[in-house]
Design an enzyme around this catalytic site. Sequence first.
Site, short mmCIF file in Angstrom:
data_model
loop_
_atom_site.label_atom_id
_atom_site.label_comp_id
_atom_site.label_asym_id
_atom_site.label_seq_id
_atom_site.Cartn_x
_atom_site.Cartn_y
_atom_site.Cartn_z
N LYS A 73 -0.52 -20.90 15.00
CA LYS A 73 -0.41 -22.23 14.19
C LYS A 73 1.13 -21.96 13.50
CE LYS A 73 -4.93 -23.36 13.31
NZ LYS A 73 -6.13 -23.52 12.39
N ASP A 109 -6.30 -29.77 9.17
CA ASP A 109 -7.57 -28.98 8.80
C ASP A 109 -7.74 -29.47 7.31
OD1 ASP A 109 -8.01 -27.49 11.00
OD2 ASP A 109 -7.20 -25.79 10.22
P1 NAD Z 1 -8.01 -16.30 7.63
O1 NAD Z 1 -8.16 -14.88 8.13
O2 NAD Z 1 -6.62 -16.82 7.49
O3 NAD Z 1 -8.33 -16.22 5.88
C1 NAD Z 1 -9.66 -15.13 5.55
C2 NAD Z 1 -9.79 -15.38 4.12
O4 NAD Z 1 -11.09 -14.59 3.94
C3 NAD Z 1 -8.86 -14.62 2.99
O5 NAD Z 1 -8.59 -15.31 2.15
C4 NAD Z 1 -9.42 -13.24 2.76
O6 NAD Z 1 -9.04 -12.83 1.40
C5 NAD Z 1 -10.96 -13.84 2.68
N1 NAD Z 1 -11.88 -12.59 2.92
C6 NAD Z 1 -11.92 -12.10 4.08
N2 NAD Z 1 -13.01 -11.18 3.89
C7 NAD Z 1 -13.28 -11.21 2.66
C8 NAD Z 1 -14.28 -10.64 1.77
N3 NAD Z 1 -15.05 -9.59 2.19
N4 NAD Z 1 -14.27 -10.93 0.44
C9 NAD Z 1 -13.60 -11.68 -0.06
N5 NAD Z 1 -12.57 -12.53 0.75
C10 NAD Z 1 -12.70 -12.18 1.88
O7 NAD Z 1 -9.23 -17.04 8.03
P2 NAD Z 1 -9.23 -18.78 8.06
O8 NAD Z 1 -8.92 -19.12 9.33
O9 NAD Z 1 -8.67 -19.40 6.86
O10 NAD Z 1 -10.83 -18.98 8.04
C11 NAD Z 1 -11.55 -18.85 6.74
C12 NAD Z 1 -12.68 -19.66 6.90
O11 NAD Z 1 -12.57 -20.90 7.23
C13 NAD Z 1 -13.70 -19.06 7.82
O12 NAD Z 1 -14.94 -18.98 7.34
C14 NAD Z 1 -13.56 -20.15 9.11
O13 NAD Z 1 -14.94 -20.52 9.74
C15 NAD Z 1 -13.35 -21.43 8.08
N6 NAD Z 1 -12.72 -22.40 8.97
C16 NAD Z 1 -13.40 -23.61 9.08
C17 NAD Z 1 -12.70 -24.74 9.77
C18 NAD Z 1 -13.63 -25.88 9.97
O14 NAD Z 1 -13.04 -26.91 10.54
N7 NAD Z 1 -14.65 -25.95 9.39
C19 NAD Z 1 -11.41 -24.61 10.29
C20 NAD Z 1 -10.54 -23.28 9.99
C21 NAD Z 1 -11.43 -22.33 9.32
#
Ligand code: NAD
Length: 290
Positions: A73, A109
């Site tokens: 991305k 998103d």
């Molecule tokens: P990413 O890897 O970019 O970000 C991960 C985030 O989770 C960070 O802020 C990190 O600090 C936090 N994190 C990880 N483990 C942690 C813990 N044990 N305690 C506290 N914080 C923790 O991931 P992303 O792509 O942004 O995805 C994040 C969430 O968003 C996921 O659950 C994913 O399923 C969801 N998501 C949903 C959609 C949708 O369309 N519904 C789209 C993208 C992502």
Amino acid sequence: MEQRIKGTTGLLALFGSPVGHSGSPAMYNFSFQHDGVDYAYVCFDIKEDQMKDAVAAVKLFNMRGFNVTMPCKNVAAQLVDELSPAARIIGAVNTVVNENGKLIGHMTDGAGFVRNLKEHGVEVEGKKIVVLGAGGAATAIQVECALCGAKSISIYNANDPFLERARGTAEKIKAEVPDCDVKVTCLDDQDQLRADIAEADILINATLVGMKPHEEGTLIADTAMFHEGLVVADTVYNPLETRLMREAKEAGCKVVGGEGMLLWQGAIAYKLYTGLDMPVAEYQAFKNAQ
Ligand code: NAD
């Protein structure tokens, strides 16, 4: 499907790695067929260092556009010709439209998240919002909520490298949307989190916590933080109902899950590609019947 592919059929694709699990081909191809649009959608497993060639191929094949998933991305945002306001602030794209050879990058998103809230009767304009997380999904949501007129955004992140990213996002939002009050706090400061949630209208989880295989996790272990009038939204869509959502619902909060965000970010991309409203209800009925 085979009967649909003709000499004139325009191509769209998802780039990223892995892509084999993606629901996008099913959703877009159903919608193209439903609307009689002469496009087809496929997935290509593309790594970051291959994105330059992939983008050149989009132009060579005169593809209508492409979606981008992890880990491409950010690199994709550097390869397109123009960026939407949200994509520019975030520095990442998930949708690129080929407008007569010019590639325009968008990030749907955050817009998908906000649209899903709206579908549940929740507006972000004028609202005090607490966002847990600072990764890709969280950043998109924070920027879109600011652009949509949120009154304040309190970003909480664990003490990991994403905390620094949150500070960068906050600075960009302050520069672009000065009316929105943004601050960043470490998740370790539970007293401040409690105080901010007490004042908040909307609490959003945009972390991996609650997502399979961490489905028994929640960042709001103290359920006394939930209060009447608080909307609790999760970005997680696997499972469909997270522990956070279940406990917030038990405490009387309105809850919104992540499945709709996924659907609407796709529907917003569909509109950018075709100019049409995606047949969301029809696709959902089709999917539920599978
Ligand atoms: P990413 O890897 O970019 O970000 C991960 C985030 O989770 C960070 O802020 C990190 O600090 C936090 N994190 C990880 N483990 C942690 C813990 N044990 N305690 C506290 N914080 C923790 O991931 P992303 O792509 O942004 O995805 C994040 C969430 O968003 C996921 O659950 C994913 O399923 C969801 N998501 C949903 C959609 C949708 O369309 N519904 C789209 C993208 C992502």
